[in-house]
Design an enzyme around this catalytic site. Structure first.
Site, PDB file in Angstrom:
ATOM      1  CB  CYS A 252      -0.916  -0.023   1.229  1.00  0.00           C
ATOM      2  SG  CYS A 252      -1.884   1.478   1.424  1.00  0.00           S
ATOM      3  CB  CYS A 255      -0.312   2.671   4.057  1.00  0.00           C
ATOM      4  SG  CYS A 255      -1.870   2.037   3.487  1.00  0.00           S
ATOM      5  CG  ASP A 256       3.405   1.416   4.357  1.00  0.00           C
ATOM      6  OD1 ASP A 256       2.922   1.991   5.353  1.00  0.00           O
ATOM      7  OD2 ASP A 256       3.210   0.222   4.118  1.00  0.00           O
TER       8      ASP A 256
HETATM    9  C1  FAD Z   1      -5.103   1.048  -1.714  1.00  0.00           C
HETATM   10  C2  FAD Z   1      -6.415   0.932  -2.452  1.00  0.00           C
HETATM   11  C3  FAD Z   1      -6.927   2.033  -3.101  1.00  0.00           C
HETATM   12  C4  FAD Z   1      -8.163   1.932  -3.769  1.00  0.00           C
HETATM   13  N1  FAD Z   1      -8.652   3.057  -4.372  1.00  0.00           N
HETATM   14  C5  FAD Z   1      -9.858   3.011  -4.964  1.00  0.00           C
HETATM   15  C6  FAD Z   1     -10.438   4.190  -5.522  1.00  0.00           C
HETATM   16  O1  FAD Z   1      -9.852   5.281  -5.465  1.00  0.00           O
HETATM   17  N2  FAD Z   1     -11.667   4.072  -6.119  1.00  0.00           N
HETATM   18  C7  FAD Z   1     -12.348   2.878  -6.195  1.00  0.00           C
HETATM   19  O2  FAD Z   1     -13.469   2.874  -6.716  1.00  0.00           O
HETATM   20  N3  FAD Z   1     -11.820   1.758  -5.686  1.00  0.00           N
HETATM   21  C8  FAD Z   1     -10.594   1.788  -5.063  1.00  0.00           C
HETATM   22  N4  FAD Z   1     -10.065   0.637  -4.531  1.00  0.00           N
HETATM   23  C9  FAD Z   1     -10.819  -0.624  -4.674  1.00  0.00           C
HETATM   24  C10 FAD Z   1     -11.987  -0.678  -3.681  1.00  0.00           C
HETATM   25  O3  FAD Z   1     -11.504  -0.316  -2.391  1.00  0.00           O
HETATM   26  C11 FAD Z   1     -12.618  -2.056  -3.662  1.00  0.00           C
HETATM   27  O4  FAD Z   1     -13.077  -2.369  -4.943  1.00  0.00           O
HETATM   28  C12 FAD Z   1     -13.806  -2.111  -2.683  1.00  0.00           C
HETATM   29  O5  FAD Z   1     -13.391  -1.769  -1.386  1.00  0.00           O
HETATM   30  C13 FAD Z   1     -14.445  -3.489  -2.653  1.00  0.00           C
HETATM   31  O6  FAD Z   1     -15.431  -3.497  -1.657  1.00  0.00           O
HETATM   32  P1  FAD Z   1     -15.930  -4.848  -0.968  1.00  0.00           P
HETATM   33  O7  FAD Z   1     -16.952  -4.427   0.035  1.00  0.00           O
HETATM   34  O8  FAD Z   1     -16.312  -5.819  -1.998  1.00  0.00           O
HETATM   35  O9  FAD Z   1     -14.655  -5.474  -0.250  1.00  0.00           O
HETATM   36  P2  FAD Z   1     -13.616  -4.918   0.818  1.00  0.00           P
HETATM   37  O10 FAD Z   1     -13.513  -3.449   0.764  1.00  0.00           O
HETATM   38  O11 FAD Z   1     -12.382  -5.722   0.580  1.00  0.00           O
HETATM   39  O12 FAD Z   1     -14.259  -5.321   2.223  1.00  0.00           O
HETATM   40  C14 FAD Z   1     -14.349  -6.666   2.610  1.00  0.00           C
HETATM   41  C15 FAD Z   1     -14.545  -6.755   4.111  1.00  0.00           C
HETATM   42  O13 FAD Z   1     -14.748  -8.126   4.449  1.00  0.00           O
HETATM   43  C16 FAD Z   1     -13.979  -8.456   5.600  1.00  0.00           C
HETATM   44  N5  FAD Z   1     -13.683  -9.892   5.584  1.00  0.00           N
HETATM   45  C17 FAD Z   1     -12.767 -10.567   4.850  1.00  0.00           C
HETATM   46  N6  FAD Z   1     -12.821 -11.876   5.118  1.00  0.00           N
HETATM   47  C18 FAD Z   1     -13.786 -12.037   6.038  1.00  0.00           C
HETATM   48  C19 FAD Z   1     -14.335 -13.170   6.706  1.00  0.00           C
HETATM   49  N7  FAD Z   1     -13.904 -14.407   6.465  1.00  0.00           N
HETATM   50  N8  FAD Z   1     -15.320 -12.960   7.592  1.00  0.00           N
HETATM   51  C20 FAD Z   1     -15.798 -11.722   7.839  1.00  0.00           C
HETATM   52  N9  FAD Z   1     -15.331 -10.619   7.231  1.00  0.00           N
HETATM   53  C21 FAD Z   1     -14.345 -10.773   6.343  1.00  0.00           C
HETATM   54  C22 FAD Z   1     -12.748  -7.591   5.494  1.00  0.00           C
HETATM   55  O14 FAD Z   1     -12.162  -7.409   6.769  1.00  0.00           O
HETATM   56  C23 FAD Z   1     -13.336  -6.303   4.918  1.00  0.00           C
HETATM   57  O15 FAD Z   1     -13.760  -5.423   5.939  1.00  0.00           O
HETATM   58  C24 FAD Z   1      -8.858   0.703  -3.832  1.00  0.00           C
HETATM   59  C25 FAD Z   1      -8.328  -0.410  -3.172  1.00  0.00           C
HETATM   60  C26 FAD Z   1      -7.132  -0.304  -2.473  1.00  0.00           C
HETATM   61  C27 FAD Z   1      -6.578  -1.501  -1.750  1.00  0.00           C
END
Ligand code: FAD
Length: 435
Positions: A252, A255-256
């Protein structure tokens, strides 16, 4: 002692090294989204292990020499001490509850008592509190369905670790990731959803009309489940990667990157994330070398244009990193030319790996249909291979993984779970009417 002590370099020896208890020390910094999310987890653990483990936190911004002395270069990093010496494996970056809990259990020599389990029955159980899970919760809770969101880490998912989001519609340009998911969380809570974060999941059973999930503190039973467990950065799985994670290996840049002022860092990958983060890193590093195993990038033209016009960036195509080396901290890598197989050593100060994401679907192996990369297979109503189980967001097979698409998935899964429950109820009513 129930709280996390704020410790400075001046009292580190007295409070941490001379402590009669083993100590967990969180090195954090200001303006670090991951740290803001890890702190509540650390505080929660301080309550659980009160009297057995000392919990301290050190602000790296004000204690740079101490951080340097212990080779702490990542936000956030937890070090463990016993009898004046560092011991156990340090944790860094995306710290998850189970790995922290496991280390603490070890430190407390197995004397921790697990709290009694609660029994919770609900209409919709949502796994994961990223944008997909929180949006699904907004829809189901607003539809007056008893909704519980369970997360094994902190609320917010990947977005909580993202400093700025610039492409989420309706936010007037740029919004902090933590604020965006903070708003979603508040909205879900306001509609009546229950959010149980930082849970340790011990098992899930998705078969039958009542699905069950067990954690170390509760048993959940639900008539429908929405899986929104997202994805995590994929690893290279090469020599040195695990050893130096948090000591020069990062996933990341947001972050870093600031830790690499005037340094030479390497970025591995060829997609949008790799190319965009390489440009971002040049705000701090004096030189960024991008290594990609193919001869062209997959990133968008706009991202590539920014990269190629940046004089601080060097690009090495057809090259792979095959080993990461260092002493206490990364100091070089071995590169291999994919065509000639010739190898070379390159001195670097840090390496950022962007080679895609790994779906968080291990828990569902053998219970749900997954594709060859581990993504959950769904239809256009986001139904999985099990009745009453839906999947949304980055964890499911789809083309575009963004906040907007996760939110869209959350809405569809929430609506479809509601429809499924209504259909079940009307079938039951009809069944009762016939009798
Ligand atoms: C550094 C970074 C920058 C980004 N910038 C952008 C941006 O500018 N614009 C954009 O549109 N997208 C961006 N993205 C992508 C975007 O963040 C993701 O597409 C989005 O967060 C996906 O959402 P989600 O809810 O599917 O999953 P996630 O955000 O991954 O959330 C999943 C959740 O499930 C939890 N979890 C995992 N395993 C388990 C389990 N077994 N039991 C219970 N809970 C669990 C995790 O702890 C987490 O809280 C970025 C991603 C990163 C890493």
């Amino acid at each position: 002692m129930h709280k996390v002590l704020e410790v400075s370099a001046a009292d580190f020896q007295r409070i941490v090294l001379e402590s009669p208890l083993p100590a967990g020390v969180l090195f954090y910094s200001n303006d670090c989204p991951i740290c803001a999310s890890v702190l509540p987890l650390f505080e929660r653990m301080a309550q659980i292990y009160a009297g057995k483990i000392l919990f301290a936190r050190i602000n790296r911004d004000f204690n740079r020499e101490l951080s340097k002395q212990y080779y702490v270069k990542a936000s956030s990093t937890i070090l463990f001490f016993s009898q004046g010496k560092e011991f156990c494996r340090r944790l860094s970056g995306y710290i998850r509850t189970p790995e922290l809990r496991c280390t603490l259990e070890f430190m407390a020599a197995g004397k921790c008592e697990c709290p009694k389990r609660d029994k919770i029955e609900c209409d919709v159980l949502i796994l994961g509190s990223g944008p997909a899970g929180l949006t699904a919760a907004i829809y189901t809770a607003r539809a007056k369905l008893y909704t519980v969101v369970v997360d094994d880490s902190f609320v917010g998912g990947q977005v909580a670790t993202t400093w700025h989001v610039a492409n989420y519609p309706g936010t007037n340009g740029v919004i902090r990731g933590i604020d965006l998911v903070g708003n979603m969380k508040r909205q879900a809570l306001d509609f009546g959803a229950q959010i149980d974060d930082m849970q340790e999941i011990t098992g899930i059973w998705l078969d039958g009309p009542l699905k069950t999930l067990s954690t170390t503190t509760a048993e959940y039973a639900a008539r429908s489940v929405i899986i929104a467990t997202g994805a995590h950065p994929r690893k290279l799985n090469i020599e040195g990667e695990e050893t130096f994670t948090g000591r020069g290996v990062h996933y990341c840049a947001t972050c870093d990157a600031a830790l690499y002022q005037d340094a030479h860092v390497m970025v591995v990958g060829g997609g949008d994330s790799a190319v965009e983060e390489a440009v971002f890193l040049t705000r701090y590093a004096k030189k960024v070398t991008v290594v990609h195993r193919r001869d062209t990038f997959r990133a968008s033209r706009a991202a590539q244009a920014d990269l190629f016009k940046n004089a601080s960036i060097e690009v090495l195509f057809n090259r792979e990193v095959i080993a990461i080396h260092g002493d206490n901290f990364v100091n070089s890598v071995t590169l291999q030319d994919v065509l000639t197989k010739q190898t070379q050593q390159m001195p670097i100060d840090g390496i950022f790996i962007y080679i895609g994401m790994q779906p968080m679907s291990k828990l569902f192996e053998g219970q749900l249909a997954l594709d060859e990369n581990g993504y959950i297979v769904t239809d256009d109503k986001l139904r999985t291979s099990r009745e009453g189980v839906f999947a949304a967001g980055d964890v499911r097979f789809k083309e575009v993984r963004q906040i907007t698409t996760a939110v869209g998935d959350g809405a569809v899964a929430g609506k479809m779970a509601g429809r499924y429950l209504s259909e079940i109820e009307s079938m039951q009513l009809k069944g009762e009417g016939k009798e």
